[in-house]
Design an enzyme around this catalytic site. Structure first.
Site, PDB file in Angstrom:
ATOM      1  N   LYS A   1      44.604  43.154  31.445  1.00 20.04           N
ATOM      2  CA  LYS A   1      44.034  41.829  31.671  1.00 20.04           C
ATOM      3  C   LYS A   1      44.850  40.781  30.918  1.00 20.04           C
ATOM      4  O   LYS A   1      45.478  41.092  29.905  1.00 20.04           O
ATOM      5  CB  LYS A   1      42.598  41.780  31.126  1.00 20.04           C
ATOM      6  CG  LYS A   1      41.578  42.546  31.943  1.00 20.04           C
ATOM      7  CD  LYS A   1      40.189  42.418  31.302  1.00 20.04           C
ATOM      8  CE  LYS A   1      39.155  43.222  32.068  1.00 20.04           C
ATOM      9  NZ  LYS A   1      38.912  42.736  33.433  1.00 20.04           N
TER      10      LYS A   1
ATOM     11  N   ARG B   1      33.614  51.318  38.340  1.00 23.80           N
ATOM     12  CA  ARG B   1      33.151  52.075  39.505  1.00 23.80           C
ATOM     13  C   ARG B   1      33.519  53.553  39.385  1.00 23.80           C
ATOM     14  O   ARG B   1      32.807  54.416  39.927  1.00 23.80           O
ATOM     15  CB  ARG B   1      33.735  51.437  40.781  1.00 23.80           C
ATOM     16  CG  ARG B   1      35.236  51.444  40.846  1.00 23.80           C
ATOM     17  CD  ARG B   1      35.778  50.468  41.882  1.00 23.80           C
ATOM     18  NE  ARG B   1      35.715  49.081  41.422  1.00 23.80           N
ATOM     19  CZ  ARG B   1      36.077  48.030  42.159  1.00 23.80           C
ATOM     20  NH1 ARG B   1      36.530  48.202  43.397  1.00 23.80           N
ATOM     21  NH2 ARG B   1      35.994  46.809  41.666  1.00 23.80           N
TER      22      ARG B   1
HETATM   23  N1  BES Z   1      34.586  44.473  33.582  1.00 19.91           N
HETATM   24  C1  BES Z   1      35.332  43.903  34.653  1.00 19.91           C
HETATM   25  C2  BES Z   1      34.521  42.874  35.437  1.00 19.91           C
HETATM   26  C3  BES Z   1      34.263  41.593  34.727  1.00 19.91           C
HETATM   27  C4  BES Z   1      35.245  40.628  34.682  1.00 19.91           C
HETATM   28  C5  BES Z   1      33.051  41.337  34.161  1.00 19.91           C
HETATM   29  C6  BES Z   1      35.003  39.431  34.055  1.00 19.91           C
HETATM   30  C7  BES Z   1      32.801  40.146  33.534  1.00 19.91           C
HETATM   31  C8  BES Z   1      33.786  39.182  33.476  1.00 19.91           C
HETATM   32  C9  BES Z   1      35.772  44.995  35.624  1.00 19.91           C
HETATM   33  O1  BES Z   1      36.065  46.209  35.047  1.00 19.91           O
HETATM   34  C10 BES Z   1      37.024  44.506  36.278  1.00 19.91           C
HETATM   35  O2  BES Z   1      37.973  44.328  35.578  1.00 19.91           O
HETATM   36  N2  BES Z   1      36.967  44.282  37.568  1.00 19.91           N
HETATM   37  C11 BES Z   1      38.092  43.805  38.298  1.00 19.91           C
HETATM   38  C12 BES Z   1      38.209  44.610  39.558  1.00 19.91           C
HETATM   39  C13 BES Z   1      39.475  44.349  40.320  1.00 19.91           C
HETATM   40  C14 BES Z   1      40.654  44.875  39.549  1.00 19.91           C
HETATM   41  C15 BES Z   1      39.372  45.017  41.660  1.00 19.91           C
HETATM   42  C16 BES Z   1      37.866  42.337  38.601  1.00 19.91           C
HETATM   43  O3  BES Z   1      36.719  41.957  38.898  1.00 19.91           O
HETATM   44  O4  BES Z   1      38.794  41.573  38.483  1.00 19.91           O
HETATM   45 MN    MN Z   2      38.054  46.300  34.345  1.00 19.16          MN
END
Ligand code: BES
Ligand code: MN
Ligand code: ZN
Length: 501
Positions: A279, A353
């Site tokens: 990230k 997931r």
């Molecule tokens: N934990 C995150 C989702 C999230 C992001 C929650 C920001 C709260 C605030 C999750 O694990 C994630 O990173 N999801 C990705 C999925 C994508 C890579 C398909 C997302 O939502 O960007």
């Molecule tokens: Mn994630």
């Protein structure tokens, strides 16, 4: 255990002679005993202030009188709105507002002419508002801390109100368990540390089992372990059981032979860096609360056990840390999940997931529950869809969805139903494995839900994507800024309304 709950005492109305006094005032009723007494003792200061402040008792309205006389530090009027529209949740919010207004006082009293169960709800709201996570503030000056130590709830039937408050207090306790977990930083709350905290809840009568890396490898939790393999922290899966219906008091007659339990599953990523698909740095600290789905499940189980709910409930949380390292999973890797289905990893940041996939399959296989409800901070896309007002709900069962929706409205932890469907499911087609785990950016929260659905094996199920709901940057009546514990009150309400006998 959890952060301390505000000390609350119920008593008949007597005008206090020190500290703060909160008067609950409806829009459409005549001034009650407390208002009269306070007005008389202050030579009419209360009437004058309400008049000058144009206070009408509207919902959410308040009026603060400092040093009004009669020994009181302040008198606060809180509007209840119209009595006929006073829902249980509105009463809780009034309690939260009341507590918020008197946090500078060591002792406060709140008086209102409401039914005992409403006064109990009011106390619950006050207690919820007074949560604070200050474990790591070692230098805060006393004058900067909230001072409220005791709240006297003054009402016509204090004994009945106190009785009604007992189960609500257990729910507050559960909320605080969840808020504590969500507030803890990632270096402290590792998967093992979180499992240890779950284990402490055995004292409430919960049965707790903890699966470590060896057991998980033996079972074949390839999806969950794939996420965890980049971290120096070991994964854990915690299985919590509250058998409040089948093992409870005997002699109540008509006992069925072990009806299916209900099940709650939580995503517990104690820190989500994104892994190799790392990230961006900005805001990454928020990912300490990527275990809030699991936190809510743990808090819910604590609430159910704490109030001896007459239900058989299973709570399972998958606890991992998502890290980049030389041992981390790569995009393009293929993993075999506990279900036997294979998954092509596209983006290691779509880890939640993968954790849910194994835990859900395990849950339905082992417990054959009536239904499964999973909670997860699953996608940023969910926040783009619904902001911070509603959690997203996906379900393969209309009745379950309707019950959850209603519980959301009643508890104030609102849900909005999102679609599922064939076309979204197709987005998960892979050239190398049974499926890939990411469907692309459009409808990202929905394709994530479709992925999860492939691991429920036809069981009735709802998926709650609570990414936008678990942390708040501003105070709400019953939720001070920080961890919300969203999901605990919602699901406690849901269980109480439909699944207790
Ligand atoms: N934990 C995150 C989702 C999230 C992001 C929650 C920001 C709260 C605030 C999750 O694990 C994630 O990173 N999801 C990705 C999925 C994508 C890579 C398909 C997302 O939502 O960007
Ligand atoms: Mn994630
Ligand atoms: Zn995540």
């Amino acid at each position: 255990m959890a952060a301390e709950i505000l000390d609350i005492a119920f008593a008949p109305f007597i005008l206090p002679t020190s500290g703060a006094l909160v008067l609950l005032i409806a829009e459409d009723t005549e001034p009650g005993e407390a208002q009269h007494a306070a007005d008389a003792a202050t030579q009419g200061a209360v009437s004058r202030a309400l008049e000058a402040g144009e206070f009408k008792g509207r919902k959410g309205q308040s009026c603060i009188m400092l040093a009004p006389g009669a020994g009181l530090s302040r008198i606060v009027a809180i509007g209840l709105g119209k009595m006929a529209e006073l829902t249980p949740h509105a009463v809780e919010e009034a309690g939260g507002r009341a507590a918020g207004a008197v946090q500078r006082d060591k002792h406060a009293a709140v008086a209102g002419a409401l039914a005992p169960c409403q006064m109990a709800g009011l106390a619950m709201g006050a207690a919820l508002r007074c949560y604070r996570f200050d474990r790591y503030r070692t230098k805060e000056k006393a004058e900067d801390k909230p001072r409220l130590a005791t709240l006297h709830v003054l009402c016509a039937e204090p004994a009945a109100a106190k009785l009604a408050f007992a189960p609500l207090k257990a729910v507050v306790e559960g909320v605080f368990v969840a808020r504590d977990l969500v507030s803890e930083p990632g270096n402290i709350l590792t998967p093992t540390a979180m499992a240890d905290r779950c284990e402490k809840l055995e004292s409430l009568g919960l049965k707790i089992e903890i699966l470590g890396p060896k057991e998980l490898a033996k079972l074949g939790f390839g999806a969950l372990l794939g996420v965890s393999q980049g971290s120096a922290q070991e994964p854990r899966v915690v299985v919590m059981q509250w058998m409040g219906a089948s093992s409870g008091e005997k002699g109540k007659g008509k006992k069925k032979s072990h009806p299916a339990p209900i099940a709650f599953i939580g995503k517990g990523v104690t820190f989500d860096t994104g892994g190799i698909s790392i990230k961006p740095a900005g805001g990454m600290e928020d990912m300490k609360w990527d275990m809030a789905g699991a936190g809510a499940v743990v808090g819910l189980m604590a609430a159910l056990a704490g109030r001896r709910a007459k239900v058989d409930a299973i709570g399972i949380v998958g606890l991992v840390e998502n890290m980049p390292s030389g041992t981390a999973q790569r995009p393009g890797d293929v993993v075999t999940t506990y279900s036997g289905q294979t998954v092509e990893i596209i983006n290691t940041d779509a880890e939640g997931r993968m954790v849910l996939a194994d835990v859900l399959w395990y849950c339905q296989e082992r417990f054959a529950p009536k239904f499964m409800i999973d909670l997860a901070t699953l996608t940023g896309a969910m926040i783009i869809s619904l902001g911070h007002e509603y959690g997203g709900m996906f379900s393969n069962d209309d009745e379950l969805a309707a019950q959850l929706f209603a519980a959301g409205t009643a508890s104030g932890e609102k849900l909005w139903r999102m679609p599922l469907g064939e076309a979204y499911d197709k987005m998960l087609k892979s050239e190398i494995a049974d499926m890939k785990h990411v469907g692309g950016r459009p409808g990202g929260a929905i394709s994530a839900a479709q992925f999860i659905q492939r691991f429920v094996n036809g069981c009735k199920w709802a998926h709650l994507d609570i990414a936008g709901m678990v942390w708040t940057t501003k105070d709400a009546p019953c939720v001070p800024k920080g961890a919300t514990a969203y999901g605990v009150r919602l699901l406690d309400r849901f269980v109480a309304d439909h699944y207790e006998n």
